[in-house]
Design a protein around this motif. Structure first.
Motif, PDB file in Angstrom:
ATOM      1  N   LEU A 153      -0.442  -8.553  39.256  1.00  0.00           N
ATOM      2  CA  LEU A 153      -1.272  -9.334  40.165  1.00  0.00           C
ATOM      3  C   LEU A 153      -0.476  -9.844  41.353  1.00  0.00           C
ATOM      4  O   LEU A 153      -0.981  -9.840  42.486  1.00  0.00           O
ATOM      5  N   MET A 154       0.764 -10.275  41.110  1.00  0.00           N
ATOM      6  CA  MET A 154       1.582 -10.714  42.231  1.00  0.00           C
ATOM      7  C   MET A 154       1.876  -9.546  43.169  1.00  0.00           C
ATOM      8  O   MET A 154       1.910  -9.723  44.400  1.00  0.00           O
ATOM      9  N   THR A 155       2.042  -8.349  42.626  1.00  0.00           N
ATOM     10  CA  THR A 155       2.257  -7.166  43.458  1.00  0.00           C
ATOM     11  C   THR A 155       1.022  -6.832  44.279  1.00  0.00           C
ATOM     12  O   THR A 155       1.100  -6.479  45.459  1.00  0.00           O
ATOM     13  N   LEU A 156      -0.154  -6.946  43.659  1.00  0.00           N
ATOM     14  CA  LEU A 156      -1.389  -6.681  44.387  1.00  0.00           C
ATOM     15  C   LEU A 156      -1.607  -7.704  45.494  1.00  0.00           C
ATOM     16  O   LEU A 156      -2.077  -7.346  46.594  1.00  0.00           O
ATOM     17  N   TYR A 157      -1.271  -8.965  45.230  1.00  0.00           N
ATOM     18  CA  TYR A 157      -1.391  -9.977  46.288  1.00  0.00           C
ATOM     19  C   TYR A 157      -0.453  -9.650  47.448  1.00  0.00           C
ATOM     20  O   TYR A 157      -0.815  -9.822  48.619  1.00  0.00           O
ATOM     21  N   ALA A 158       0.732  -9.164  47.121  1.00  0.00           N
ATOM     22  CA  ALA A 158       1.690  -8.830  48.180  1.00  0.00           C
ATOM     23  C   ALA A 158       1.241  -7.604  48.957  1.00  0.00           C
ATOM     24  O   ALA A 158       1.414  -7.532  50.177  1.00  0.00           O
ATOM     25  N   SER A 159       0.655  -6.625  48.278  1.00  0.00           N
ATOM     26  CA  SER A 159       0.219  -5.399  48.956  1.00  0.00           C
ATOM     27  C   SER A 159      -0.952  -5.654  49.886  1.00  0.00           C
ATOM     28  O   SER A 159      -1.163  -4.909  50.857  1.00  0.00           O
ATOM     29  N   GLU A 160      -1.743  -6.687  49.607  1.00  0.00           N
ATOM     30  CA  GLU A 160      -2.852  -7.018  50.495  1.00  0.00           C
ATOM     31  C   GLU A 160      -2.373  -7.612  51.812  1.00  0.00           C
ATOM     32  O   GLU A 160      -3.116  -7.659  52.766  1.00  0.00           O
TER      33      GLU A 160
END
Length: 219
Positions: free
Chosen positions: A212-219
């Protein structure tokens, strides 16, 4: 003797010994200095390479530093989750003090970077594609609120999942000695099954937090 069921999560009972459990991952770093790598090192290398490939797919191959950051976060949470399963050891990741300290700075750094470097894209991200014009102000408000509560939901998810299993184990452990032998055997068997599930939850929650932290960063 416990005053209540939640006293096992009280970090003030022995402040130094409790919070020092977060330093236990440092005990496993000495294996990197061995002359001949062990099987555990080979297994850890395979796992880390797999995580690195998966994070690269989510964030892009150019984000090597971000991959190292989220993988280190995964290992830190994983070790603390595992250590908390041992008797008389404080589970640091079951407290919002720790989970918020992990989620909020990372989330804030991603948001500040996005608004500073990609302002137009950050503004466009507040309005989903195809939103009707009358609904745009409401969608902007909803997107802002959803972005603000992301670190809170991420932290509460990790802490709540760690607390739930520990509470079940503590509750069953306190009731087993008060019954007859047959009930005690059943309680011990159920505790073993719950302990195996807690090992799975420790791995899954670490992976979910990292993803989830990776997805937040990719956004």
């Amino acid at each position: 003797m416990m005053t209540n069921l939640f006293s096992v999560f009280d970090p003030t009972s022995s402040f130094l010994s409790n919070w020092l459990s977060m330093l236990t991952p440092l005990l496993f770093m000495m294996m990197a200095f061995w002359l001949v790598p062990s099987r555990a090192q080979f297994l850890a290398s395979k796992i880390l390479n797999g995580l690195n490939r998966e994070m690269s797919l989510l964030m892009g191959t150019a984000s090597i530093g971000a991959n190292i950051l989220v993988i280190a976060l995964f290992l830190f949470i994983l070790f603390n989750n595992f250590v908390g399963l041992f008797p008389y050891i404080f589970t640091a990741t079951s407290h919002l003090t720790v989970t918020l300290s992990l989620a909020v700075p990372l989330w804030a750094s991603f948001v500040i970077y996005a608004w500073a470097k990609e302002t137009l894209n950050a503004l466009a991200h507040l309005v989903p594609l195809g939103t009707p014009t009358p609904l745009m102000p409401f969608m902007v408000l909803i997107e802002i609120i959803s972005n603000l509560i992301r670190p809170v939901t991420l932290s509460v998810r990790l802490a709540a999942n760690m607390i739930a299993g520990h509470l079940l184990l503590t509750l069953l452990g306190s009731q087993g000695t008060m019954e007859n032998m047959y009930v005690t055997v059943v309680v011990v068997f159920v505790q073993i099954v719950l302990l195996v599930l807690e090992f799975s939850v420790a791995i899954i929650q670490s992976y979910v937090f990292m993803t989830l932290m990776t997805l937040y960063a990719s956004e």
